[in-house]
Scaffold this motif. Structure first.
Motif, PDB file in Angstrom:
ATOM      1  N   TRP A  32      -2.403   3.777  -0.759  1.00  0.00           N
ATOM      2  CA  TRP A  32      -2.457   5.102  -1.393  1.00  0.00           C
ATOM      3  C   TRP A  32      -3.734   5.840  -0.997  1.00  0.00           C
ATOM      4  CZ3 TRP A  32      -6.213   7.076  -4.591  1.00  0.00           C
ATOM      5  CH2 TRP A  32      -5.941   8.319  -5.148  1.00  0.00           C
ATOM      6  N   PHE A  33      -4.855   5.131  -0.983  1.00  0.00           N
ATOM      7  CA  PHE A  33      -6.158   5.752  -0.761  1.00  0.00           C
ATOM      8  C   PHE A  33      -6.281   6.355   0.635  1.00  0.00           C
ATOM      9  CE2 PHE A  33     -10.680   5.706   0.300  1.00  0.00           C
ATOM     10  CZ  PHE A  33     -11.261   6.227  -0.850  1.00  0.00           C
ATOM     11  N   ASN A  34      -5.674   5.724   1.631  1.00  0.00           N
ATOM     12  CA  ASN A  34      -5.877   6.130   3.026  1.00  0.00           C
ATOM     13  C   ASN A  34      -4.761   6.984   3.608  1.00  0.00           C
ATOM     14  OD1 ASN A  34      -8.411   4.734   3.551  1.00  0.00           O
ATOM     15  ND2 ASN A  34      -7.244   2.848   3.359  1.00  0.00           N
ATOM     16  N   LYS A  35      -3.722   7.306   2.855  1.00  0.00           N
ATOM     17  CA  LYS A  35      -2.617   8.099   3.392  1.00  0.00           C
ATOM     18  C   LYS A  35      -2.496   9.418   2.639  1.00  0.00           C
ATOM     19  CE  LYS A  35       0.216   4.320   5.185  1.00  0.00           C
ATOM     20  NZ  LYS A  35       1.538   3.655   5.131  1.00  0.00           N
ATOM     21  N   PRO A  36      -2.337  10.511   3.405  1.00  0.00           N
ATOM     22  CA  PRO A  36      -2.380  10.609   4.877  1.00  0.00           C
ATOM     23  C   PRO A  36      -3.804  10.618   5.422  1.00  0.00           C
ATOM     24  CG  PRO A  36      -2.024  12.754   3.942  1.00  0.00           C
ATOM     25  CD  PRO A  36      -2.025  11.798   2.782  1.00  0.00           C
ATOM     26  N   ARG A  37      -4.779  10.748   4.524  1.00  0.00           N
ATOM     27  CA  ARG A  37      -6.192  10.698   4.903  1.00  0.00           C
ATOM     28  C   ARG A  37      -6.946  10.112   3.724  1.00  0.00           C
ATOM     29  NH1 ARG A  37      -8.529  14.813   2.073  1.00  0.00           N
ATOM     30  NH2 ARG A  37      -7.168  16.496   1.363  1.00  0.00           N
TER      31      ARG A  37
END
Length: 267
Positions: free
Chosen positions: A140-145
């Motif tokens: 969750w933390f890294n998508k999409p950024r």
């Protein structure tokens, strides 16, 4: 975990720290309360405090040595009576001022050191986040950024320095109550245990061939050992003991059935 999209009338979009905080706080089980422990910094801080106390300890030891070697009777009263030391300090005596400042500094630093030690011991008791929760959090933390910028976007990188002390209603990761999962697991375990015991006895009751009964005992015993190993946290010794007890029950049942059948009178 599954996909989930919930909506509420009071929902409004948030970004940055507010968004991450919402995601963390949404979990009723608080599994996503995951933060850096900063173990290396904590250890370094304790070393610094320890070094400061070592210096103060040496200064106090040197002061005590000088006091013991002094022939000053007034000094003897000062080092033996707190009231005298306090009175001389208030009267502006230089030696009393130096001694009192050293005592106060030692007291404050020792309090800080002990508090840091106790806090670190409590932090050491906190568990690491599970792989399941950490994977979901990172996804969750890294998508999409990355949800946070700067160095904050790297805080999940080192799993060995994380501690667990949740899901957004507009995010793509769902979350379940651990109590519900535990209850479902317990029910399944009970049903499997009942099936293995009642099912095996029922099957053995209707089988007439002794060879078939022995084969069924071996099969059910192996299945019981496998289920205990997969569905519980039992150790190998505990698995062996419980499997032996289960096999003994089946053997007693079969031996009684075989004895009954062989003792029937022939016509």
């Amino acid at each position: 975990m599954r996909a989930q999209n919930s909506s509420g009338s009071d929902y409004h979009r948030k970004e940055g720290f507010a968004q991450v905080a919402r995601w963390i706080a949404f979990d009723p089980d608080s599994e996503s309360f995951i933060y850096r422990k900063f173990d290396e910094l904590a250890a370094r801080n304790l070393l610094y405090l320890q070094s400061e106390l070592l210096v103060l300890e040496k200064q106090l030891d040197q002061t005590d040595k000088n006091d013991a070697e002094s022939d000053d009777m007034g000094l003897a009263d000062t080092i033996m009576t707190w009231e005298t030391l306090e009175r001389q300090y208030k009267n502006g005596n230089e030696e009393a001022r130096i001694r009192m400042n050293l005592i106060v500094k030692m007291r404050d630093k020792l309090k800080e050191y002990h508090e840091a030690l106790l806090l670190q011991s409590e932090i050491a008791k906190l568990k690491r986040p599970s792989k399941r929760v950490l994977t979901a959090y990172r996804e969750w933390f890294n998508k999409p950024r990355p949800a946070l910028g700067g160095l904050s976007k790297t805080f999940l990188d080192d799993p060995n320095d994380l501690e667990e002390i949740s899901l957004d209603n507009r995010c793509s990761v769902g979350r379940y109550h651990e109590k519900s999962i535990a209850a479902a697991t317990a029910i399944i375990s009970i049903l499997v245990a009942a099936l293995l015991l009642v099912g095996s006895i029922t099957g053995l009751y209707f089988v007439t061939s002794d060879a078939s009964k022995l084969g069924m005992i071996a099969a059910f015993t192996a299945l019981f050992a496998l289920s205990v190993g997969l569905m519980t946290s039992a150790k190998r010794a505990e698995i062996f003991a419980s499997t032996a007890a289960y096999a003994a029950v089946l053997v007693v049942f079969v031996s009684g059935s075989i004895s009954s059948s062989t003792s029937l009178p022939t016509t």
